[in-house]
Design an enzyme around this catalytic site. Structure first.
Site, mmCIF file in Angstrom:
data_model
loop_
_atom_site.group_PDB
_atom_site.id
_atom_site.type_symbol
_atom_site.label_atom_id
_atom_site.label_comp_id
_atom_site.label_asym_id
_atom_site.label_seq_id
_atom_site.Cartn_x
_atom_site.Cartn_y
_atom_site.Cartn_z
ATOM 1 C CG ASN A 1 53.000 15.562 38.859
ATOM 2 O OD1 ASN A 1 53.215 15.761 40.040
ATOM 3 N ND2 ASN A 1 53.858 15.915 37.923
ATOM 4 C CG HIS B 1 48.223 10.280 30.321
ATOM 5 N ND1 HIS B 1 49.422 9.962 30.919
ATOM 6 C CD2 HIS B 1 48.299 11.590 30.006
ATOM 7 C CE1 HIS B 1 50.193 11.048 30.958
ATOM 8 N NE2 HIS B 1 49.537 12.037 30.399
ATOM 9 C CB ALA C 1 47.911 15.426 31.642
HETATM 10 N N1 LIG Z 1 48.833 17.334 37.487
HETATM 11 C C1 LIG Z 1 49.152 17.127 36.205
HETATM 12 O O1 LIG Z 1 48.410 16.480 35.446
HETATM 13 C C2 LIG Z 1 50.394 17.687 35.670
HETATM 14 C C3 LIG Z 1 51.308 18.267 36.501
HETATM 15 N N2 LIG Z 1 52.452 18.812 36.006
HETATM 16 C C4 LIG Z 1 53.367 19.387 36.970
HETATM 17 O O2 LIG Z 1 53.055 20.777 37.121
HETATM 18 C C5 LIG Z 1 54.231 21.495 37.485
HETATM 19 C C6 LIG Z 1 54.422 22.695 36.541
HETATM 20 O O3 LIG Z 1 54.575 22.212 35.227
HETATM 21 P P1 LIG Z 1 55.157 23.119 34.061
HETATM 22 O O4 LIG Z 1 54.590 24.481 34.124
HETATM 23 O O5 LIG Z 1 55.040 22.333 32.829
HETATM 24 O O6 LIG Z 1 56.708 23.178 34.497
HETATM 25 P P2 LIG Z 1 57.818 24.220 34.003
HETATM 26 O O7 LIG Z 1 59.126 23.533 34.196
HETATM 27 O O8 LIG Z 1 57.497 24.784 32.672
HETATM 28 O O9 LIG Z 1 57.688 25.405 35.074
HETATM 29 C C7 LIG Z 1 57.959 25.230 36.431
HETATM 30 C C8 LIG Z 1 58.654 26.489 36.922
HETATM 31 O O10 LIG Z 1 58.721 26.450 38.348
HETATM 32 C C9 LIG Z 1 60.060 26.689 38.748
HETATM 33 N N3 LIG Z 1 60.281 26.024 40.026
HETATM 34 C C10 LIG Z 1 60.493 24.722 40.277
HETATM 35 N N4 LIG Z 1 60.629 24.497 41.585
HETATM 36 C C11 LIG Z 1 60.494 25.700 42.201
HETATM 37 C C12 LIG Z 1 60.542 26.128 43.546
HETATM 38 N N5 LIG Z 1 60.769 25.271 44.539
HETATM 39 N N6 LIG Z 1 60.360 27.437 43.818
HETATM 40 C C13 LIG Z 1 60.160 28.328 42.804
HETATM 41 N N7 LIG Z 1 60.097 27.990 41.498
HETATM 42 C C14 LIG Z 1 60.278 26.682 41.197
HETATM 43 C C15 LIG Z 1 60.895 26.115 37.636
HETATM 44 O O11 LIG Z 1 62.198 26.615 37.666
HETATM 45 P P3 LIG Z 1 63.393 25.736 36.972
HETATM 46 O O12 LIG Z 1 63.226 25.945 35.484
HETATM 47 O O13 LIG Z 1 64.607 26.352 37.551
HETATM 48 O O14 LIG Z 1 63.180 24.317 37.366
HETATM 49 C C16 LIG Z 1 60.109 26.578 36.424
HETATM 50 O O15 LIG Z 1 60.405 27.903 36.085
HETATM 51 C C17 LIG Z 1 55.389 20.486 37.412
HETATM 52 O O16 LIG Z 1 55.663 19.971 38.698
HETATM 53 C C18 LIG Z 1 54.824 19.383 36.534
HETATM 54 O O17 LIG Z 1 55.432 18.130 36.764
HETATM 55 C C19 LIG Z 1 52.692 18.846 34.662
HETATM 56 C C20 LIG Z 1 51.814 18.278 33.796
HETATM 57 C C21 LIG Z 1 50.636 17.591 34.242
HETATM 58 O O1 LIG Z 2 51.278 16.359 31.111
HETATM 59 C C1 LIG Z 2 51.189 15.123 31.146
HETATM 60 O O2 LIG Z 2 50.890 14.429 30.150
HETATM 61 C C2 LIG Z 2 51.364 14.391 32.427
HETATM 62 C C3 LIG Z 2 52.482 14.828 33.232
HETATM 63 O O3 LIG Z 2 53.449 15.421 32.783
HETATM 64 C C4 LIG Z 2 52.427 14.499 34.657
HETATM 65 O O4 LIG Z 2 51.468 13.873 35.094
HETATM 66 O O5 LIG Z 2 53.374 14.868 35.375
#
Ligand SMILES: NC(=O)C1=CN([C@@H]2O[C@H](COP(=O)(O)OP(=O)(O)OC[C@H]3O[C@@H](n4cnc5c(N)ncnc54)[C@H](OP(=O)(O)O)[C@@H]3O)[C@@H](O)[C@H]2O)C=CC1
Ligand SMILES: O=C([O-])CC(=O)C(=O)O
EC number: 1.4.1.21
Length: 273
Positions: free
Chosen positions: A196, A224, A130
Site C-alpha cells: 500500500n 522500505h 509504514a
Molecule cells: N497504508 C499502509 O502503510 C499500510 C496499510 N496496510 C493495510 O491496512 C489494512 C489493515 O491491515 P491489518 O490490520 O494489518 O490487517 P488484518 O488482516 O490484521 O485485519 C483486517 C481485518 O479486516 C477484515 N476485512 C477484510 N476485508 C473486509 C471487508 N470487506 N469487510 C469487513 N471486514 C474485512 C479482515 O477479515 P479476514 O481476516 O477475513 O480477511 C480482518 O479481520 C490492510 O488492507 C493492509 O494491507 C497495512 C500496513 C501498512
Molecule cells: O506495513 C508495511 O510495512 C507496509 C505494508 O504492509 C503495506 O504498505 O501494505
C-alpha cells in the site's frame, strides 16, 4: 495544546491488528477525547473482541456502521473494501481514514472520492502508514519530480500469502531474491496486502513509483527504502519497521501513524510541511 474537547466519535471497519491497535490507543487515552462507537468486521469474532474492549456497538454491515452517529470512519480492512467504505462514509456525512491506500491506485476512484468529499464538505485522511518523508515529498512536489523509487525488503512470512498466490515455492527461497520489479500499478495488483505504501508514495508525489520487492529469509524487519529526485533536491528515506507479531505483513509504524493522525486532529499546532 488541545482546542477541541468534544468527544470524537469513531467507527472501525476491519478489526484486525490496525483496528485493534487504534482502539487500544483510544481506550488507554493516547488518543484523547475520542470513543469507538461502532465496529464492523466480516469475521464476527474479531468484532466481538473489539466491542468487549471498547464498548462499541457491533455492526453487521458497512451500511449499518455508516448510519451510526460518527465523526470518522477508519477503514483498516482491505483494498477491496475501500470503495464501499469510503463512498458510504462520505455520503453519510462522515470523514474517512483510509489504511488500504492501494485501492486509490485507481485514479478514477481517487478522483471520484475526492470530488464526493468536497461536495459533502468532509475529509479523506491518508496516513503516512509504514513509511516516512511524505512531508518533504509534498514540498518537493511543488518543483519537478522526475524519479520515485520504493525498494521494500520483507521477511518471507510477511510476503507469504502473496508469494503463494503468485506460485512461488516459499521453501525454496534460501537467499534474498527480487520477487517484483515494476510499476506501482502492477505492484499493488500482485501484492495487495504488502505494498500500500507504494500507492501512498505515488499519490503524494503525483508520480508513479517504480517498485522493487525483495523477499529476504534472513530479514526480521520490514524495510522500505525511498528515493525521490526532483528539481528542488533529492530525498532518501529508509525505515526499518518492527512487524506486528499477530500479522507480520503489517509494520507497527503503520498503526502508530494512524493513531498519531487521529490524535493530531484535535491539536492546535501542526508540525511538518
Ligand atoms: N497504508 C499502509 O502503510 C499500510 C496499510 N496496510 C493495510 O491496512 C489494512 C489493515 O491491515 P491489518 O490490520 O494489518 O490487517 P488484518 O488482516 O490484521 O485485519 C483486517 C481485518 O479486516 C477484515 N476485512 C477484510 N476485508 C473486509 C471487508 N470487506 N469487510 C469487513 N471486514 C474485512 C479482515 O477479515 P479476514 O481476516 O477475513 O480477511 C480482518 O479481520 C490492510 O488492507 C493492509 O494491507 C497495512 C500496513 C501498512
Ligand atoms: O506495513 C508495511 O510495512 C507496509 C505494508 O504492509 C503495506 O504498505 O501494505
Amino acid at each position: 495544546m488541545e482546542v477541541n474537547t468534544t468527544m470524537y466519535k469513531i467507527g472501525i471497519v476491519g478489526c484486525g491488528v490496525i483496528g485493534s491497535f487504534i482502539s487500544k490507543k483510544v481506550v488507554d487515552g493516547t488518543i484523547k477525547n475520542a470513543k469507538i462507537i461502532a465496529v464492523y468486521d466480516r469475521n464476527l469474532e474479531k468484532s466481538k473482541k473489539l466491542s468487549e474492549l471498547t464498548g462499541a456497538k457491533i455492526c453487521n454491515s458497512i451500511d449499518e456502521l455508516v448510519k451510526e452517529n460518527l465523526d470518522l470512519v477508519v477503514e483498516c480492512a482491505s483494498v477491496k473494501a475501500v470503495e464501499e467504505v469510503a463512498t458510504k462514509s462520505l455520503i453519510n456525512n462522515k470523514d474517512v481514514l483510509i489504511m488500504s491506500v492501494g485501492a486509490l491506485v485507481d485514479k478514477d476512484l481517487f478522483l471520484k472520492l475526492k470530488k464526493l468529499a468536497k461536495k459533502v464538505s468532509r475529509k479523506i485522511y491518508i496516513p503516512s502508514g509504514a513509511i516516512g518523508g511524505l512531508d518533504a515529498i509534498k514540498a518537493l512536489r511543488l518543483g519537478e519530480i522526475y524519479k520515485v523509487v520504493l525498494k521494500t525488503v520483507k521477511p518471507i512470512k510477511a510476503l507469504e500469502d502473496s508469494l503463494k498466490n503468485l506460485g512461488y515455492d516459499i521453501s525454496s527461497i534460501k537467499n534474498p531474491i527480487v520477487v517484483f520489479e515494476g510499476d506501482v500499478f502492477e505492484a499493488i495488483k500482485k501484492f495487495p496486502m504488502n505494498i500500500n505504501v507504494s500507492v501512498t508514495l505515488s499519490i503524494v508525489s503525483e508520480y508513479p513509483a517504480k517498485v522493487i520487492i525483495v523477499a529476504d529469509p534472513n530479514a526480521k524487519l520490514n524495510r522500505h527504502e525511498i528515493l525521490v529526485e526532483s528539481s528542488i533536491g533529492k530525498l532518501k528515506v529508509c525505515v526499518e519497521n518492527v512487524p506486528f507479531e499477530e500479522n507480520p505483513k503489517t509494520s507497527a509504524l503503520a498503526a502508530y501513524s494512524a493513531v498519531r493522525l487521529i490524535r493530531d486532529l484535535s491539536e492546535s499546532v501542526k508540525i511538518g510541511t
